[in-house]
Design a protein around this motif. Structure first.
Motif, PDB file in Angstrom:
ATOM      1  N   ALA A  40       0.877  -1.175   0.000  1.00 44.02           N
ATOM      2  CA  ALA A  40       0.000   0.000   0.000  1.00 44.02           C
ATOM      3  C   ALA A  40       0.912   1.223   0.000  1.00 44.02           C
ATOM      4  O   ALA A  40       1.887   1.282   0.747  1.00 44.02           O
ATOM      5  N   ILE A  41       0.618   2.159  -0.842  1.00 41.51           N
ATOM      6  CA  ILE A  41       1.527   3.278  -1.096  1.00 41.51           C
ATOM      7  C   ILE A  41       0.821   4.596  -0.815  1.00 41.51           C
ATOM      8  O   ILE A  41      -0.321   4.789  -1.206  1.00 41.51           O
ATOM      9  N   LEU A  42       1.532   5.480  -0.133  1.00 41.39           N
ATOM     10  CA  LEU A  42       0.976   6.803   0.174  1.00 41.39           C
ATOM     11  C   LEU A  42       1.612   7.869  -0.708  1.00 41.39           C
ATOM     12  O   LEU A  42       2.831   7.886  -0.859  1.00 41.39           O
ATOM     13  N   GLY A  43       0.809   8.762  -1.243  1.00 40.78           N
ATOM     14  CA  GLY A  43       1.352   9.911  -1.954  1.00 40.78           C
ATOM     15  C   GLY A  43       1.732  11.006  -0.976  1.00 40.78           C
ATOM     16  O   GLY A  43       1.219  11.060   0.143  1.00 40.78           O
ATOM     17  N   THR A  44       2.637  11.866  -1.397  1.00 36.43           N
ATOM     18  CA  THR A  44       2.970  13.042  -0.597  1.00 36.43           C
ATOM     19  C   THR A  44       1.715  13.890  -0.425  1.00 36.43           C
ATOM     20  O   THR A  44       0.966  14.088  -1.364  1.00 36.43           O
ATOM     21  N   ARG A  45       1.472  14.348   0.793  1.00 34.96           N
ATOM     22  CA  ARG A  45       0.313  15.224   1.005  1.00 34.96           C
ATOM     23  C   ARG A  45       0.582  16.629   0.508  1.00 34.96           C
ATOM     24  O   ARG A  45       1.722  17.083   0.513  1.00 34.96           O
ATOM     25  N   ALA A  46      -0.460  17.324   0.162  1.00 31.29           N
ATOM     26  CA  ALA A  46      -0.322  18.746  -0.143  1.00 31.29           C
ATOM     27  C   ALA A  46      -1.361  19.501   0.661  1.00 31.29           C
ATOM     28  O   ALA A  46      -2.515  19.069   0.760  1.00 31.29           O
ATOM     29  N   GLU A  47      -0.925  20.586   1.295  1.00 30.21           N
ATOM     30  CA  GLU A  47      -1.870  21.480   1.965  1.00 30.21           C
ATOM     31  C   GLU A  47      -1.449  22.887   1.622  1.00 30.21           C
ATOM     32  O   GLU A  47      -0.318  23.283   1.913  1.00 30.21           O
ATOM     33  N   ILE A  48      -2.320  23.627   0.995  1.00 28.33           N
ATOM     34  CA  ILE A  48      -1.994  25.008   0.657  1.00 28.33           C
ATOM     35  C   ILE A  48      -3.088  25.925   1.169  1.00 28.33           C
ATOM     36  O   ILE A  48      -4.258  25.587   1.184  1.00 28.33           O
ATOM     37  N   ILE A  49      -2.630  27.083   1.618  1.00 30.69           N
ATOM     38  CA  ILE A  49      -3.516  28.016   2.312  1.00 30.69           C
ATOM     39  C   ILE A  49      -3.383  29.384   1.660  1.00 30.69           C
ATOM     40  O   ILE A  49      -2.287  29.786   1.283  1.00 30.69           O
ATOM     41  N   THR A  50      -4.494  30.073   1.528  1.00 33.81           N
ATOM     42  CA  THR A  50      -4.417  31.437   0.998  1.00 33.81           C
ATOM     43  C   THR A  50      -5.545  32.288   1.574  1.00 33.81           C
ATOM     44  O   THR A  50      -6.356  31.800   2.374  1.00 33.81           O
ATOM     45  N   GLU A  51      -5.575  33.547   1.180  1.00 32.78           N
ATOM     46  CA  GLU A  51      -6.635  34.457   1.611  1.00 32.78           C
ATOM     47  C   GLU A  51      -7.996  33.993   1.112  1.00 32.78           C
ATOM     48  O   GLU A  51      -8.100  33.347   0.076  1.00 32.78           O
ATOM     49  N   THR A  52      -9.036  34.376   1.845  1.00 34.73           N
ATOM     50  CA  THR A  52     -10.395  34.200   1.345  1.00 34.73           C
ATOM     51  C   THR A  52     -11.163  35.470   1.678  1.00 34.73           C
ATOM     52  O   THR A  52     -10.647  36.348   2.398  1.00 34.73           O
ATOM     53  N   THR A  53     -12.397  35.589   1.162  1.00 30.07           N
ATOM     54  CA  THR A  53     -13.174  36.806   1.390  1.00 30.07           C
ATOM     55  C   THR A  53     -13.954  36.756   2.699  1.00 30.07           C
ATOM     56  O   THR A  53     -14.387  37.784   3.204  1.00 30.07           O
ATOM     57  N   HIS A  54     -14.147  35.583   3.282  1.00 29.51           N
ATOM     58  CA  HIS A  54     -14.884  35.457   4.544  1.00 29.51           C
ATOM     59  C   HIS A  54     -14.042  36.056   5.674  1.00 29.51           C
ATOM     60  O   HIS A  54     -12.840  35.823   5.753  1.00 29.51           O
ATOM     61  N   PRO A  55     -14.685  36.823   6.585  1.00 30.75           N
ATOM     62  CA  PRO A  55     -13.904  37.514   7.625  1.00 30.75           C
ATOM     63  C   PRO A  55     -13.139  36.553   8.548  1.00 30.75           C
ATOM     64  O   PRO A  55     -13.650  35.482   8.886  1.00 30.75           O
ATOM     65  N   GLU A  56     -11.971  36.951   8.930  1.00 29.89           N
ATOM     66  CA  GLU A  56     -11.155  36.227   9.926  1.00 29.89           C
ATOM     67  C   GLU A  56     -10.973  34.750   9.574  1.00 29.89           C
ATOM     68  O   GLU A  56     -10.983  33.891  10.460  1.00 29.89           O
ATOM     69  N   SER A  57     -10.863  34.472   8.309  1.00 30.83           N
ATOM     70  CA  SER A  57     -10.753  33.084   7.874  1.00 30.83           C
ATOM     71  C   SER A  57      -9.660  32.945   6.828  1.00 30.83           C
ATOM     72  O   SER A  57      -9.163  33.934   6.293  1.00 30.83           O
ATOM     73  N   VAL A  58      -9.278  31.710   6.547  1.00 32.49           N
ATOM     74  CA  VAL A  58      -8.374  31.422   5.435  1.00 32.49           C
ATOM     75  C   VAL A  58      -8.990  30.289   4.614  1.00 32.49           C
ATOM     76  O   VAL A  58      -9.857  29.562   5.092  1.00 32.49           O
ATOM     77  N   TYR A  59      -8.526  30.190   3.386  1.00 31.10           N
ATOM     78  CA  TYR A  59      -8.949  29.079   2.532  1.00 31.10           C
ATOM     79  C   TYR A  59      -7.850  28.025   2.538  1.00 31.10           C
ATOM     80  O   TYR A  59      -6.669  28.346   2.427  1.00 31.10           O
TER      81      TYR A  59
END
Lengths: 358, 358
Positions: free
Chosen positions: B35-54
Motif C-alpha cells: 500500500a503506497i501513500l502519496g505526498t500530502r499537499a496542503e496550501i492556504i491562501t486568503e479568502t473573502t470570509h472575515p477572519e478566515s483562510v482558505y
C-alpha cells in the motif's frame, strides 16, 4: 451548479490568445507571491496490463486574486515501448471506450465549492504550448518567421497554434518519424492556423534556416543536437531529453519554465519500480545540475531576466513539466465563459458537497 | 459507469465492522509494502470570509492488491473562534446550501478509470473511529467495559459505534462543554448502538473508573490531563493537543497511528499566514519529538509491537491525522457494494475520461 465540461466544449470556449494572457497573469501572480503551488504527488504501483505500471499523479495550486484553486489528477497506465530504436513513454488508454483518465477540479477559494470538473487533455496541450510560446515571445528574435517543429502529435498541434500568436510566422517545417503522420499533420493544422506548413524528410532539413525550433515529441532520447544549432536561433523543448545537453549549453541564454520542477522528491514509495529510477537518473544527472540556477519564465515576464541581448544570441527555453497554476489561471477564464454561455453539463453542487462536517 | 454516492447512501452501504476489517487489511498491506501513500499537499491562501483562510488539502494512496487508488480533496474555509476560553478550528460551510466540500475520487489501477466519486464526511468519521477502535482492540484490557467519551460531535458518534465493535462495552459516559449537546448525543446514539450512555457534568466524573477514555473533540487545547489517568486505563485521541503531554508520557505503551504524520513538510508556500505557523508549532514542538520513535498501528496489527503487557499498564493511542490508504481500502469495499446493489448515481465514465492524449 457545478459545471462538467468535455474537451470539445473546452476547445470551443478557449482560444490560444486567452490562454497566453491567463498564463502571463499566473506568472505575474506567482512572482508576486499570490499564486501558490501545492507539493506534487506521484505514486506508482503494479497493474494487470503487461509490461506496464500504474501511475497516480496530482498537482494543485491556488490563485487568490482569481478566487480559484485547481487540482489536476492523472490516473495512467504507463508502458515504455521502443519505437524506431528509441524508448518512448506511452499512456495506454484502458478506461472504457479506450480512453485516458486526466481530470481537473476547480474550487472556489471564497466558498470552497467545486466550480467545475473537466478532462485535462485540451487545456493540457494549450497550457504547455502557451508556456512554450511565452518563452519564444520573450526570447526569440522579433523578426522570427520560420519555425521548425519536431513532432506531429497532440502536443505539436498546439505548439503550432501558439507560436503563430506570438510571432508573424510565415512557414512551419515539420519533422516526425512517420511520413504519414507528418503529412497528415501539416494538412490538418495549416488551414486551422493560416500558416504554410510542410513536412520534411529529416530533422536537419527541418531545422536548417529556421529562426525557432520547437521540440514536441514523446521521445525519451535526444532529437535536437548541437550540430544543428545556428546563431540567432531560439530552441525550445517540452521534455527532459529532447535537446542534447551540448545544444542547451551552446545557448547564450537558457531559461527554464520553473526550476523547482527539477526536484523529484515527489516520487516516493515506488517499490523500486524502474520507471521512477529512470526518471530520477534523467532529471538528477550531475550534468543537469546547473539548470537549477537558470532564470524562470516568471523572471522573463517580470523583466528580472533578459531573454535575448543580441540578434545573434542562441536562446533556449526548457519547458520541462508544467505548473498547476496554469490550470487555475486558464480554468478561471474557462469557468466564466462556460457559465456566461451556459455550456456544459450543469450539475447540482450538492452532489459534490456535504451537510456533515468532514 | 462512474458511481456518484451521497453520504446517506454511504451510511447505508457501510457498517463499522466492515470498516474495521478493511482498515486491518490496509495496514497489513502497508506493512508489506503493497500500500503506497502519496505526498500530502496542503496550501492556504486568503479568502473573502472575515477572519478566515482558505485551505486546499490533498492526500492520495494506492493499494495494488485491491486494484484501487484514492484521492481525497478538502476545500475548506477555516476560521479559528474561541469557545469557552479555548481556541477551536472551525470549517465554515459556505458552499451553496451552507455545505462543506470534501471529496474522494476512487480510481482503478487496472484501467485508470474513475470508479467512484463521493463526499468524504461519512467515511471520514468511520475511518477515524475505526483506527481509534483498532488501537483499543490491540491496547485496551480485554475485559474493558466502561468507556468515557470526551466530545459529542460528528466524530464522537462514530467513536461510540466503533468502540462497541471491539469490546463488550456496557456503558459510555459522555462529557462535552454544552449540556444540551451531550444530552441529545446520548439520547440519539445509545439506541443506535444498543449501549447504555449517559452525560456527565465534567470530564473528571466521566473519566473516573473508565477502562477506556476516547477524546473526540475539536479543541485545540488539552482536555485530558495526567491527574485523571489511572492504572489499566487505555486513552486515545484524534487531535494533536487533546491529551496533555504529561498524560501521554505517563503511559507504559504509546502507539501513534503513523509517525510520518508528524512531518509538516507538506505545508508549503503559506504566505506566512498564521494558521500554518500554529500547526507547525503544535506538531514540531521539541516535547513531541520523541513521538517519532513510537510504534505505529501497523506495528500493532502485524504484531511487531505489543500494545499491552499487563492488566495495570496504561496504554495510549494517538490517532493523529489519518492516512489516505484508509480511503482506498474502505472505498474498495464501498464500490463493490454500490455496484452490486445498484445504489448511487451511475454516470457515464466517458464524462470523466477522454479520447485525447493528456
Amino acid at each position: 451548479m457545478t459545471i462538467l465540461l468535455s474537451n470539445d466544449e473546452i476547445a470551443c470556449l478557449l482560444n490560444m490568445k486567452d490562454v497566453l494572457e491567463a498564463l502571463e497573469t499566473a506568472y505575474l501572480e506567482a512572482a508576486a507571491g499570490r499564486a501558490i503551488l501545492g507539493t506534487r504527488a506521484e505514486i506508482i504501483t503494479e497493474t494487470t496490463h503487461p509490461e506496464s505500471v500504474y501511475q497516480l499523479k496530482m498537482m494543485s495550486s491556488l490563485i487568490s486574486s482569481l478566487g480559484v484553486g485547481a487540482v489536476r489528477i492523472n490516473s495512467d497506465i504507463l508502458s515504455f515501448p521502443t519505437v524506431g530504436g528509441k524508448k518512448r513513454r506511452k499512456k495506454v488508454p484502458l478506461a472504457p471506450g479506450d480512453r485516458w483518465t486526466g481530470l481537473v477540479l476547480l474550487f472556489s477559494t471564497r466558498t470552497g465549492e467545486p466550480l467545475m470538473i473537466f478532462p485535462d487533455g485540451v487545456m493540457q496541450r494549450m497550457r504547455v504550448a502557451g508556456a512554450s510560446a511565452l518563452g519564444a515571445k520573450y526570447m526569440a528574435r522579433e523578426d522570427a518567421k520560420t519555425v521548425a517543429l519536431i513532432g506531429s502529435g497532440w502536443q505539436a498541434g498546439a505548439q503550432a497554434m501558439a507560436i503563430a500568436v506570438v510571432r508573424n510566422v510565415e512557414q512551419i517545417r515539420v519533422y516526425s518519424m512517420t511520413r504519414n503522420n507528418r503529412d497528415n499533420f501539416c494538412q490538418q493544422i495549416s488551414p486551422e492556423i493560416g500558416v504554410d506548413m510542410h513536412a520534411c524528410e529529416d530533422i536537419e532539413n527541418a531545422v536548417m534556416g529556421a529562426d525557432i525550433v520547437l521540440c514536441a515529441t514523446n521521445s525519451q532520447s535526444n532529437v535536437l543536437f548541437r550540430k544543428f544549432i545556428k546563431p540567432g536561433m531560439h530552441i525550445s523543448t517540452i521534455r527532459d531529453n529532447e535537446i542534447e545537453l551540448a545544444a542547451i549549453k551552446a545557448a547564450d541564454h537558457v531559461v527554464m519554465h520553473d526550476s523547482s520542477s527539477m526536484d523529484f522528491d515527489h516520487y516516493n514509495n515506488t517499490h523500486g519500480i524502474k520507471v521512477a529510477d529512470q526518471k530520477k537518473e534523467a532529471g538528477n544527472s550531475p550534468d543537469m545540475a546547473y539548470l537549477r540556477e537558470v532564470p524562470t519564465l516568471a523572471d522573463l515576464i517580470t523583466g528580472s531576466a533578459k531573454g535575448r541581448t543580441s540578434e545573434n544570441d542562441i536562446t533556449c527555453f526548457l519547458n520541462y513539466r508544467g505548473l498547476a497554476i496554469q490550470f487555475a489561471a486558464v480554468g478561471a477564464i474557462l469557468y466564466e465563459r462556460a457559465k456566461a454561455r451556459n455550456i456544459g453539463n450543469h450539475m447540482p453542487t450538492e452532489w459534490f458537497t456535504e451537510d456533515v462536517l468532514p
